[in-house]
Design an enzyme around this catalytic site. Structure first.
Site, PDB file in Angstrom:
ATOM      1  N   GLU A  45       0.969  -0.966  -0.013  1.00  0.00           N
ATOM      2  CA  GLU A  45       0.351   0.003   0.017  1.00  0.00           C
ATOM      3  C   GLU A  45       0.978   0.775  -0.226  1.00  0.00           C
ATOM      4  O   GLU A  45       1.825   1.641   0.718  1.00  0.00           O
ATOM      5  CB  GLU A  45      -1.331   0.065   1.153  1.00  0.00           C
ATOM      6  N   LYS A 133     -10.360  -2.594   8.102  1.00  0.00           N
ATOM      7  CA  LYS A 133      -9.248  -2.569   8.984  1.00  0.00           C
ATOM      8  C   LYS A 133      -9.892  -1.355   9.679  1.00  0.00           C
ATOM      9  O   LYS A 133     -10.630  -0.572   9.532  1.00  0.00           O
ATOM     10  CB  LYS A 133      -8.837  -0.975   7.424  1.00  0.00           C
TER      11      LYS A 133
END
Length: 213
Positions: A45, A133
């Site tokens: 990411e 998340k």
């Protein structure tokens, strides 16, 4: 053809750790990427508040075709489309935004929105989130993960992000965390690729120890 969701599921089975490369520059993308991917990371990411993030994503997507490469700190649907155009296949957000999730799902991308409450968690799943998340994990606890998993659909991946280190993953994992997002304890601007590799190896070893337990 391997889809982003196929890559996500394979990574979650092999090493469910997201490398959060905040501050990465395109010039570092190859060396830092090698330092993370070679030990076993497959979820990469690049937060959009990094220098030229779309360029780094494009470079890493080309260099690591078997990895799931994408962006973090994605805040609106336009950014989702920009990441997709750069070749990104993963969308990670600090918050729950139904438009972001729906656009990522429409484009066939894996999506991990940030949530903290059951309301946000169920809303994110309804919008099409691939997983959740838990952010910032410093505001939560393993007990929060356990409580969420008691009511969420069976098999929902919940991944704490924030303050995760090799020596504290065990309590989260015991509570049911499916994996983790790893930020500054893995990479931060100015850190050498060699040092990144050493920390990547520590995380891989720590996860392997949990998997054997």
């Amino acid at each position: 053809m391997t889809t982003p969701l196929d890559k996500f599921n394979a990574a979650m089975q092999a090493l469910p750790l997201v490398a959060i490369l905040r501050g990465l520059s395109p010039a570092e993308a190859a060396d830092v990427g090698d330092a993370i991917v070679e030990p076993g990371f497959r979820l990469l990411e690049v937060p959009l508040n990094s220098p030229q993030p779309l360029e780094s994503i494009a470079l890493m997507r080309q260099r690591f075709p078997t990895a799931l490469v994408g962006a973090g700190t994605v805040l609106d649907a336009k950014q989702v489309r920009e990441v997709h155009a750069a070749g990104g296949e993963l969308i990670v957000s600090p918050n729950f935004n139904a438009d972001v999730i729906a656009e990522a799902a429409r484009l066939g991308m894996a999506c991990l929105p940030g949530v903290m409450t059951p309301t946000e968690a169920f809303g994110a799943l309804a919008a099409g989130a691939t997983g959740l998340k838990l952010f910032p994990a410093e505001l939560a606890s393993p007990a929060v993960v356990k409580a969420l998993l008691a009511v969420l659909p069976v098999g929902t991946p919940v991944m704490p992000v924030g303050g995760i280190a090799p020596d504290n993953m065990g309590t989260w994992r015991a509570a049911g965390a499916a994996g983790f997002g790893i930020g500054s304890s893995l990479y931060k601007p100015g850190k050498t690729a060699a040092a990144v590799r050493e920390d990547a190896q520590r995380f891989v070893a720590a996860w392997a120890g949990l998997a054997r337990a």
